[in-house]
Scaffold this motif. Structure first.
Motif, PDB file in Angstrom:
ATOM      1  N   VAL A 136      10.343  -6.464  -4.380  1.00 12.85           N
ATOM      2  CA  VAL A 136      10.044  -5.824  -3.105  1.00 12.85           C
ATOM      3  C   VAL A 136      10.090  -6.792  -1.928  1.00 12.85           C
ATOM      4  O   VAL A 136      10.085  -6.364  -0.777  1.00 12.85           O
ATOM      5  CB  VAL A 136       8.672  -5.114  -3.147  1.00 12.85           C
ATOM      6  CG1 VAL A 136       8.660  -4.050  -4.233  1.00 12.85           C
ATOM      7  CG2 VAL A 136       7.534  -6.109  -3.355  1.00 12.85           C
ATOM      8  N   ASP A 178       7.023  -4.464   1.511  1.00  9.61           N
ATOM      9  CA  ASP A 178       7.346  -3.048   1.495  1.00  9.61           C
ATOM     10  C   ASP A 178       7.295  -2.573   0.045  1.00  9.61           C
ATOM     11  O   ASP A 178       8.308  -2.469  -0.639  1.00  9.61           O
ATOM     12  CB  ASP A 178       8.731  -2.844   2.097  1.00  9.61           C
ATOM     13  CG  ASP A 178       9.164  -1.383   2.152  1.00  9.61           C
ATOM     14  OD1 ASP A 178       8.301  -0.507   1.926  1.00  9.61           O
ATOM     15  OD2 ASP A 178      10.347  -1.130   2.407  1.00  9.61           O
ATOM     16  N   LYS A 215       9.402   0.282  -0.902  1.00  4.13           N
ATOM     17  CA  LYS A 215      10.809   0.064  -0.530  1.00  4.13           C
ATOM     18  C   LYS A 215      11.379   1.214   0.312  1.00  4.13           C
ATOM     19  O   LYS A 215      12.500   1.655   0.111  1.00  4.13           O
ATOM     20  CB  LYS A 215      11.663  -0.161  -1.784  1.00  4.13           C
ATOM     21  CG  LYS A 215      11.202  -1.348  -2.628  1.00  4.13           C
ATOM     22  CD  LYS A 215      12.134  -1.642  -3.778  1.00  4.13           C
ATOM     23  CE  LYS A 215      13.421  -2.264  -3.275  1.00  4.13           C
ATOM     24  NZ  LYS A 215      14.279  -2.732  -4.395  1.00  4.13           N
ATOM     25  N   ASP A 216      10.555   1.658   1.301  1.00  3.34           N
ATOM     26  CA  ASP A 216      11.054   2.712   2.191  1.00  3.34           C
ATOM     27  C   ASP A 216      11.448   2.172   3.554  1.00  3.34           C
ATOM     28  O   ASP A 216      11.706   2.933   4.485  1.00  3.34           O
ATOM     29  CB  ASP A 216      10.009   3.806   2.360  1.00  3.34           C
ATOM     30  CG  ASP A 216       8.753   3.342   3.098  1.00  3.34           C
ATOM     31  OD1 ASP A 216       8.641   2.123   3.383  1.00  3.34           O
ATOM     32  OD2 ASP A 216       7.873   4.196   3.379  1.00  3.34           O
ATOM     33  N   GLU A 257       9.926  -3.972  -9.657  1.00  5.22           N
ATOM     34  CA  GLU A 257      10.891  -3.981  -8.559  1.00  5.22           C
ATOM     35  C   GLU A 257      10.705  -5.228  -7.704  1.00  5.22           C
ATOM     36  O   GLU A 257       9.578  -5.644  -7.435  1.00  5.22           O
ATOM     37  CB  GLU A 257      10.720  -2.736  -7.677  1.00  5.22           C
ATOM     38  CG  GLU A 257      11.047  -1.424  -8.345  1.00  5.22           C
ATOM     39  CD  GLU A 257      12.544  -1.216  -8.507  1.00  5.22           C
ATOM     40  OE1 GLU A 257      13.315  -1.831  -7.738  1.00  5.22           O
ATOM     41  OE2 GLU A 257      12.931  -0.447  -9.397  1.00  5.22           O
ATOM     42  N   THR A 289      12.787 -10.713   5.266  1.00  5.53           N
ATOM     43  CA  THR A 289      13.489 -10.892   4.003  1.00  5.53           C
ATOM     44  C   THR A 289      14.630 -11.881   4.183  1.00  5.53           C
ATOM     45  O   THR A 289      15.319 -11.869   5.203  1.00  5.53           O
ATOM     46  CB  THR A 289      14.048  -9.551   3.498  1.00  5.53           C
ATOM     47  OG1 THR A 289      12.957  -8.664   3.241  1.00  5.53           O
ATOM     48  CG2 THR A 289      14.849  -9.731   2.217  1.00  5.53           C
TER      49      THR A 289
END
Length: 286
Positions: free
Chosen positions: A219, A280, A283-284, A217, A73
């Protein structure tokens, strides 16, 4: 392809309500032509020659483009905003070496394709300008496509001109939307864009920004980069050659990671590139 939203000013925020009607077809059929461009051997040992590309070539590019290891990211940079452009061809009037970008999105835990994800890309033109932010990406008219004086600090955010630090969405300063667009992944998790090879601006290597949205979202926010041997060939061509003084290359860019390199093959008078994003999706952190 069913309902075609190509070129419409449709916000990606409104895609999710009717996303089943926006399913994309597979990758485009084989391109034709042979430019006769001199082959280039990349740092990975691959030979790149502009030529016709077949579906088999794209499959090979994807097979060698990465695994389901979580994609790095990065900052979204200072020039992101929802451009409301759902389309595959994002060139508009920008001139440059043709580039077909194929992105496959996978879930980072299951390695399964992520279908119906929205993928956005945006990048500068051959002179280093970003649409919607031309005055900002020239440093208020400083010319040459460079950001404000001193260039962007680490992460690609410029230092002045009232811009954000790369963590907030930009309020556009003009009505242009070239080299920006969104697509929805098909059942194989694939999207494709027709664009040009990006240019450069002071303090950053050549790159494309990308963002993946799942169920409204964000991600994944990341960047795509290119082998420097191929960059050098492209930068020697018009109109890129008019923009001189490039100061940052992959090995000097603090965002660059080897996993961000797009696998590139020649196609016609340009190139086709493939990369796999492992997102992800829940998003965990995995």
């Amino acid at each position: 392809m069913g309902h075609d939203h190509e070129g419409q000013r449709v916000s990606r925020r409104r895609l999710f309500a009717g996303i089943s009607s926006l399913g994309l077809g597979g990758l485009l059929a084989a391109a034709c032509g042979d430019s006769g461009t001199t082959p280039v051997t990349t740092s990975t040992g691959a030979t790149v020659t502009p030529r016709a590309t077949t579906t088999k070539d794209l499959t090979a590019l994807f097979e060698d483009a990465g695994t389901c290891e979580l994609t790095a990211t990065t900052t979204q940079g200072p020039y992101y905003f929802d451009a409301d452009k759902v389309r595959s061809d994002i060139r508009e009037d920008r001139e440059g070496v043709p580039l077909r970008v194929a992105i496959k999105v996978q879930d980072s835990e299951t390695c399964e394709p992520l279908k119906n994800a929205v993928v956005e890309i945006w990048h500068c033109d051959a002179a280093g300008l970003y649409s919607g932010a031309e005055s900002l990406s020239t440093g208020g008219g400083g010319g040459g496509g460079a950001p404000p004086s001193g260039g962007p600090p680490p992460g690609g955010a410029p230092t002045g001109g009232g811009e954000n630090d790369g963590s907030m969405d930009l309020t556009p300063t003009d009505d242009k939307r070239y080299l920006r667009g969104a697509q929805v992944t098909n059942a194989e998790g694939v999207v494709e864009f027709t664009t040009i090879w990006p240019g450069w601006y002071r303090g950053r290597t050549i790159h494309i920004h990308a963002m993946v949205h799942v169920s409204s979202e964000r991600v994944l926010t990341t960047q795509i980069m290119f082998d420097e041997k191929v960059n050098s060939v492209v930068m020697a061509k018009a109109p890129y050659a008019q923009h001189t003084g490039r100061d940052t290359f992959n090995d000097g860019d603090n965002i660059y990671r080897e996993g961000m390199l797009m696998k590139v093959s020649g196609e016609g008078d340009g190139y086709v590139g493939a990369i796999v994003f492992a997102a992800d999706s829940d998003k965990d952190g995995n």
